[in-house]
Each structure stands twice: as structure tokens, then as C-alpha cells.
Design an enzyme around this catalytic site. Structure first.
Site, PDB file in Angstrom:
ATOM      1  N   LYS A  68     -49.850  10.124 -71.215  1.00 12.29           N
ATOM      2  CA  LYS A  68     -50.769   8.905 -70.742  1.00 12.29           C
ATOM      3  C   LYS A  68     -51.707   9.155 -69.901  1.00 12.29           C
ATOM      4  CE  LYS A  68     -50.143   4.631 -67.962  1.00 12.29           C
ATOM      5  NZ  LYS A  68     -49.293   3.745 -67.314  1.00 12.29           N
ATOM      6  N   ASP A  72     -56.094   2.300 -63.438  1.00 16.28           N
ATOM      7  CA  ASP A  72     -55.087   1.098 -63.995  1.00 16.28           C
ATOM      8  C   ASP A  72     -55.254   0.086 -63.091  1.00 16.28           C
ATOM      9  OD1 ASP A  72     -53.466  -0.429 -65.174  1.00 16.28           O
ATOM     10  OD2 ASP A  72     -51.547   0.621 -64.657  1.00 16.28           O
ATOM     11  N   LYS A  77     -53.539  -6.194 -61.057  1.00 11.76           N
ATOM     12  CA  LYS A  77     -52.499  -5.802 -59.896  1.00 11.76           C
ATOM     13  C   LYS A  77     -53.029  -6.452 -58.574  1.00 11.76           C
ATOM     14  CE  LYS A  77     -51.295  -1.253 -62.152  1.00 11.76           C
ATOM     15  NZ  LYS A  77     -49.820  -1.610 -62.011  1.00 11.76           N
ATOM     16  N   ASP A 107     -53.041   7.371 -62.428  1.00 13.54           N
ATOM     17  CA  ASP A 107     -52.189   7.001 -63.716  1.00 13.54           C
ATOM     18  C   ASP A 107     -52.465   7.771 -64.987  1.00 13.54           C
ATOM     19  OD1 ASP A 107     -50.284   5.073 -64.719  1.00 13.54           O
ATOM     20  OD2 ASP A 107     -51.825   3.672 -65.326  1.00 13.54           O
ATOM     21  N   ASP A 114     -51.129  -5.191 -68.085  1.00 12.47           N
ATOM     22  CA  ASP A 114     -50.748  -4.210 -67.336  1.00 12.47           C
ATOM     23  C   ASP A 114     -49.714  -3.263 -67.648  1.00 12.47           C
ATOM     24  OD1 ASP A 114     -50.773  -2.884 -64.910  1.00 12.47           O
ATOM     25  OD2 ASP A 114     -49.784  -4.094 -63.516  1.00 12.47           O
ATOM     26  N   GLU A 153     -49.864  -1.340 -70.155  1.00 10.45           N
ATOM     27  CA  GLU A 153     -50.886  -0.717 -71.121  1.00 10.45           C
ATOM     28  C   GLU A 153     -50.392   0.858 -71.452  1.00 10.45           C
ATOM     29  OE1 GLU A 153     -50.976  -0.611 -67.831  1.00 10.45           O
ATOM     30  OE2 GLU A 153     -51.428   1.466 -67.513  1.00 10.45           O
ATOM     31  N   ARG A 194     -48.086   2.192 -72.683  1.00  9.01           N
ATOM     32  CA  ARG A 194     -47.092   1.999 -73.889  1.00  9.01           C
ATOM     33  C   ARG A 194     -47.989   1.983 -74.973  1.00  9.01           C
ATOM     34  NH1 ARG A 194     -43.025  -2.308 -71.707  1.00  9.01           N
ATOM     35  NH2 ARG A 194     -44.015  -1.504 -69.428  1.00  9.01           N
TER      36      ARG A 194
HETATM   37  N1  BES Z   1     -48.979   2.486 -64.142  1.00 13.62           N
HETATM   38  C1  BES Z   1     -48.262   1.370 -64.032  1.00 13.62           C
HETATM   39  C2  BES Z   1     -46.951   1.915 -63.673  1.00 13.62           C
HETATM   40  C3  BES Z   1     -46.862   2.527 -62.103  1.00 13.62           C
HETATM   41  C4  BES Z   1     -46.548   1.768 -61.176  1.00 13.62           C
HETATM   42  C5  BES Z   1     -46.906   3.934 -62.028  1.00 13.62           C
HETATM   43  C6  BES Z   1     -46.800   2.202 -59.708  1.00 13.62           C
HETATM   44  C7  BES Z   1     -46.943   4.393 -60.595  1.00 13.62           C
HETATM   45  C8  BES Z   1     -46.907   3.546 -59.456  1.00 13.62           C
HETATM   46  C9  BES Z   1     -48.058   0.962 -65.221  1.00 13.62           C
HETATM   47  O1  BES Z   1     -49.232   0.675 -66.191  1.00 13.62           O
HETATM   48  C10 BES Z   1     -47.757  -0.741 -64.883  1.00 13.62           C
HETATM   49  O2  BES Z   1     -48.301  -1.387 -64.495  1.00 13.62           O
HETATM   50  N2  BES Z   1     -46.558  -1.080 -65.395  1.00 13.62           N
HETATM   51  C11 BES Z   1     -45.899  -2.409 -65.292  1.00 13.62           C
HETATM   52  C12 BES Z   1     -45.209  -2.870 -66.190  1.00 13.62           C
HETATM   53  C13 BES Z   1     -44.883  -4.351 -66.470  1.00 13.62           C
HETATM   54  C14 BES Z   1     -46.148  -5.083 -66.505  1.00 13.62           C
HETATM   55  C15 BES Z   1     -43.761  -4.535 -67.780  1.00 13.62           C
HETATM   56  C16 BES Z   1     -44.966  -2.470 -64.052  1.00 13.62           C
HETATM   57  O3  BES Z   1     -44.188  -1.086 -63.738  1.00 13.62           O
HETATM   58  O4  BES Z   1     -44.825  -3.182 -62.930  1.00 13.62           O
HETATM   59 ZN    ZN Z   2     -50.297   2.089 -66.028  1.00 13.49          ZN
HETATM   60 MN    MN Z   3     -50.021  -0.935 -65.804  1.00  9.07          MN
END
Ligand code: BES
Ligand code: ZN
Ligand code: MN
Length: 498
Positions: A262, A267, A274, A285, A344, A346, A348
Site C-alpha cells: 500500500k 492519506d 480525517k 501511509d 478513508d 482507501e 484496501r
Molecule cells: N491509513 C489509515 C490507517 C492508519 C491509521 C494507519 C493510523 C496508521 C495510523 C487507513 O487508511 C484508515 O484511514 N483506516 C480507517 C478505516 C476506517 C475508515 C474503516 C481507520 O483505521 O480508521
Molecule cells: Zn490509509
Molecule cells: Mn485512510
């Protein structure tokens, strides 16, 4: 930092590091140092709590009648292995650097009962010293002397010179891959956007004999990668897919091992924006893509006898008038449609198309993806383990063993049809988020929907380990850790080379 190996000889300048096993059993080098210093070590032991446990240090400054600036007696403990050697050299080098020392000589004899070979011991000491020497100071313009590494010369004395140099050549390649991955994670997102990442991968890896292809948006559109492209749609920067192939196997036709990363260069969350605090650090990210790129460097630099392919999806997730909306439906390269309910989630979406492309184009033995995929995995496992998800017990076990061997531990998480159900969409084949709970697992279930032909697959959620705040572990610097390069390299070395 200048690193070298030498046959045992008299040490007459800089710091001299010698060891004691558990229970204060002085090794031959320590006895030599004690004698040379007129018994300073023995006297020191009487007035200290030192007992030879790992992490303990007895330091003697400027001993009389010796050229050396200090002698450090270090605890080797009971079971001294490669990772103990790495941690030892890293923490001692850190300490000496802070103290202002400029040169160090390690003369570590293996304690009785250690299974480590002398050449490997020397190489692992060197590896620890090397990993500790990493710094990222490209953007500092002031007080540079405060950040400069004072410790410039590291010498490791060993009776097994040839073995040490051979083991070190392989570990040096791994360190180089880790440094590349760390640099990529540390670079700010205004500098390292998808095309710049792709360019750096190409420049660095081509020199090592890796074939690097870069696909732009037009090519990805032709391939039907609507899932990946949807994520980058709100960005000024063009999305990229980088395909890196290393053909090191003697069997030219051997199916490759495949790694997918990824690479979200930033992000913001997209329109599902966010918070300010949640966005900080999201330059990292792309840690999965960095690990894959660093692994390709390590494999090529040590000329690993394996066919390997690394595929990274590079995008920037931004809010914009052109950005994809929560509620949009996109069509992936696999043909499956996805209702994007949260922009968010994204990572996947990027991995889905990268996984399909990798499997269809390269028919790998197995595919492992690495991604800073969910905040939930940080809640579950903290910074100690990456989350491991897999459809194949043998592959999962091998990954877990590799991680344990090199100090990048993983913890296997459950999967199953009841989790998969949480991805049902009202209008498309699936939605890109599950319910409020088990977020790392539903993310993995989503990815598994893009695994074809029951191919062995594993997913490493590295959100908790790709970077670290503050200095916590001796072998890892502040921020980008390079996590992933070591475990993948070890997995290949242990099982997939001819
Ligand atoms: N890149 C983030 C995950 C992340 C969060 C990595 C904090 C490192 C530190 C990912 O893209 C994300 O935003 N995931 C969301 C998923 C949710 C919207 C289902 C998350 O983990 O809140
Ligand atoms: Zn992300
Ligand atoms: Mn995200």
C-alpha cells in the site's frame, strides 16, 4: 560511519568493548582488558551492581597506562544470539555517540553454550551498529553539529574474518533495503508524491538489476483499475503502479514470490476527512510500499536466488471537487464492484487492484501484502506486533517464524465467513467498510475477496510498526522503521531460494 572487521589485536585507542557472561564470568577479552588496565574492571565490579545480564554496562573512563579512552564491560547474559548481538552494538553505539566518543572496537567472545558462530556474531554486531547509524537530516539547515554522528569508526575483532565478511555482505544488503524504506517513509509528502516515489524506486533498483516498470493512470484505466484510480481521483498528483521484478533463481521459469504494498503517499481521508490530529503522520501511509521496495533492494543487492516480484500502488488520497464521494460505486480490475462508503478506507481499494494485477500478470507461488491499513490494529497489538492474516496455515507459520527470528514479530488474527458478511452492500458486490468493530479483520476480509484460485495469501497490517514516535527500540530510529524488509528477506532466505 566506517565499519570494518579485523583479526584480534591490541586495542590502543577509542572505546574497547568486552563482555561478561551471566554471573560475572569474564570472557578472555575481558580478562585481557582487566589485566591491561591494572585490574580496573575487577575493582569496578566490586563497587557496582553489574552481574553480566544483557543490557548492563560497567564503564571505565581513561584507564591509566592504556591508549584507550574507555573500557566497557557489557553483559552477555545466558543465551546470547544474533539479535542480542545486534541490540548490544546498537545500544552501546548509541551510548558512545551521545558521550562524544569517535571510535569503538568490539572484542566480544561468545559466552559458553551460545549457539552463534563467531563469524555470525561479528556480522550481527556490525548489523546492529549499522542500523543504529541511521539518521534523516536532509531538511535541517541549523545546528547541524548537534545532529552529526560523532562515532565514526567501528571495528569488530573476530577470529573468523572470512565468515564474518560473508555474513555481513548479506546483512549489509538488508540494512541498505531498510535504509531505503526508512528514507521513503521519512520524506515529507510534498516531496515524495507517487511519481517521485516511482522514480526513486526505478533509479535505485535498476542499478541492482531489478526490472522496474511504471504504469500511469492511462494504462491503469485500460486495465480496468477503477478501485485504485478512484482513490487518487481527488489528487493533483498522478497515481502510479510500480512493478519490480528480480529474477535471481537458477530456474528461469520458476513461479515468483510476490509482495504487494500500500503506497498512499498522503492519506487525508479524502472527503471522509480525517481530523487534524488524525492526519498527522499520514505521509507514512506508504509504509507497505516502502517495505516492498526495500525488500526488492535487499534481495537484489545480495543476489538472492529467487524470482520475486514487488508491486506497489502509489496514490494520494485528497478531498477535492473531483474526489470520489462516500456512496460512489467503483468497478475493480477483478470485475467486482465496490460501494465506497468511507473514502478513508482507501488502502484496501488500492490493494484490491494491485492484488488482481499481481496474480493475473505474474502467477506467483503466493502473495503477501503489506499495508498501514487500519487504526484498529494499533489498538489491538500496539507497536510490538504487526497483524497477520492469511488463508494458508503453512505460509502463515513461515511468516511468523521469520518474524520471530529477526525481531519483527507478527500476531495471527482470525478470519471467517461471519466477518466477511459484514461487507455486504445494499447495491454492489461489497462495501469498503465493515461494522464499528473488528475493523482490522473486516479490512482483511475485503482483501481476501481479491485473492484468486485459492492462492496462498497473507496480509500484514503494519499500521502500528511502520513508524515509531520517540526513540524506543535500540535497532529502530525515530519515525520510519523500515519494518517489513527483514521479515520478508528472512522468509525468502529460509524457504524460497534455490
Ligand atoms: N491509513 C489509515 C490507517 C492508519 C491509521 C494507519 C493510523 C496508521 C495510523 C487507513 O487508511 C484508515 O484511514 N483506516 C480507517 C478505516 C476506517 C475508515 C474503516 C481507520 O483505521 O480508521
Ligand atoms: Zn490509509
Ligand atoms: Mn485512510
Amino acid at each position: 560511519m566506517q565499519l570494518s572487521f579485523a583479526a584480534p589485536r591490541a586495542v590502543s585507542s577509542g572505546a574497547w568493548v568486552v563482555g561478561a557472561a551471566d554471573g560475572n564470568v569474564l570472557t578472555p577479552a575481558a580478562q585481557k582488558a582487566d589485566k591491561a588496565s591494572g585490574g580496573a574492571l575487577s575493582r569496578g565490579l566490586k563497587v557496582s551492581k553489574f552481574t553480566g545480564k544483557p543490557g548492563q554496562v560497567l564503564e571505565i573512563l581513561a584507564p591509566a597506562d592504556l591508549g584507550v579512552s574507555r573500557i566497557l564491560l557489557v553483559g552477555l547474559g545466558k543465551s546470547f544470539d544474533g539479535s542480542a548481538a545486534e541490540n548490544l552494538a546498537a545500544s552501546i553505539n548509541g551510548r558512545l555517540n551521545t558521550a562524544g566518543e569517535t571510535a569503538v572496537t568490539y572484542e566480544i567472545d561468545l559466552p559458553k553454550g551460545s549457539k552463534l558462530k563467531p563469524g555470525a556474531l561479528a556480522a550481527h554486531l556490525a548489523f546492529g551498529a549499522q542500523l543504529k547509524s541511521y539518521a534523516f537530516n536532509h531538511y535541517r539547515t541549523k545546528n547541524l553539529e548537534d545532529y552529526e554522528q560523532r562515532l565514526k569508526t567501528v571495528t569488530i575483532l573476530t577470529g573468523a574474518l572470512a565468515d564474518a565478511k560473508k555474513s555481513w555482505a548479506a546483512l549489509e544488503a538488508v540494512a541498505a533495503g531498510m535504509f531505503f524504506a526508512r528514507d521513503l517513509v521519512n520524506e515529507p509528502p510534498n516531496v515524495l508524491y507517487p511519481a517521485e516515489f516511482a522514480k526513486r524506486a526505478k533509479t535505485t533498483l535498476t542499478k541492482l538489476g531489478v526490472k522496474v516498470e511504471i504504469l500511469g493512470e492511462a494504462e491503469m484505466k485500460k486495465l480496468g483499475m477503477g478501485s485504485l484510480l478512484g482513490v487518487g481521483q481527488g489528487s493533483e498528483r498522478e497515481s502510479q503502479l510500480v512493478v519490480m521484478t528480480w529474477n535471481g533463481s537458477r530456474k528461469k521459469k520458476e513461479a515468483p514470490v510476490a509482495f504487494v504494498g500500500k503506497g498512499v503517499c498522503f492519506d487525508s481521508g479524502g472527503l471522509s476527512l480525517k481530523t487534524g490530529a488524525g492526519m498527522m503522520g499520514m505521509k507514512g501511509d506508504m509504509g507497505g510500499a516502502a517495505a516492498v521496495t526495500g525488500t526488492m533492494q535487499a534481495l537484489a543487492q545480495r543476489k538472492a536466488r529467487v524470482n520475486a516480484v514487488g508491486v506497489i500502488g502509489l496514490v494520494e488520497n485528497m478531498p477535492d471537487a473531483k474526489a470520489q464521494r462516500p456512496d460512489d460505486v467503483v468497478k475493480s480490475m477483478s470485475g467486482q464492484t465496490i460501494e465506497v462508503l468511507n473514502t478513508d478506507a482507501e488502502g484496501r481499494l488500492v490493494l484490491a487492484d494491485a492484488l488482481t494485477y499481481t496474480q493475473r500478470t505474474h502467477k506467483p507461488k503466493f502473495v503477501i501484502d503489506l499495508a498501514t491499513l487500519t487504526g484498529a490494529i494499533i489498538m489491538a497489538l500496539g507497536p510490538e506486533h504487526a497483524g497477520l492474516f492469511s488463508n494458508d496455515d503453512r505460509l502463515a507459520t513461515r511468516i511468523a517464524e521469520a518474524g520471530k527470528a529477526v525481531g519483527e514479530p507478527v500476531w495471527r488474527m482470525p478470519m471467517g465467513p461471519n466477518y466477511d458478511k459484514l461487507l455486504r452492500s445494499k447495491i454492489a458486490d461489497m462495501k469498503n467498510i465493515g461494522g464499528p468493530n473488528g475493523g482490522s479483520i473486516t479490512a482483511a476480509q475485503f482483501l481476501q475477496r481479491f485473492v484468486e484460485d485459492k492462492r496462498p495469501w497473507a496480509h500484514l497490517d503494519i499500521a502500528g510498526v511502520a513508524w515509531q514516535d520517540g526513540e524506543q527500540k535500540p535497532l529502530m530510529p525515530t519515525w520510519g522503521t523500515g519494518w517489513g524488509v527483514r521479515i520478508l528477506n528472512e522468509l525468502v532466505e529460509a524457504h524460497y531460494e534455490d
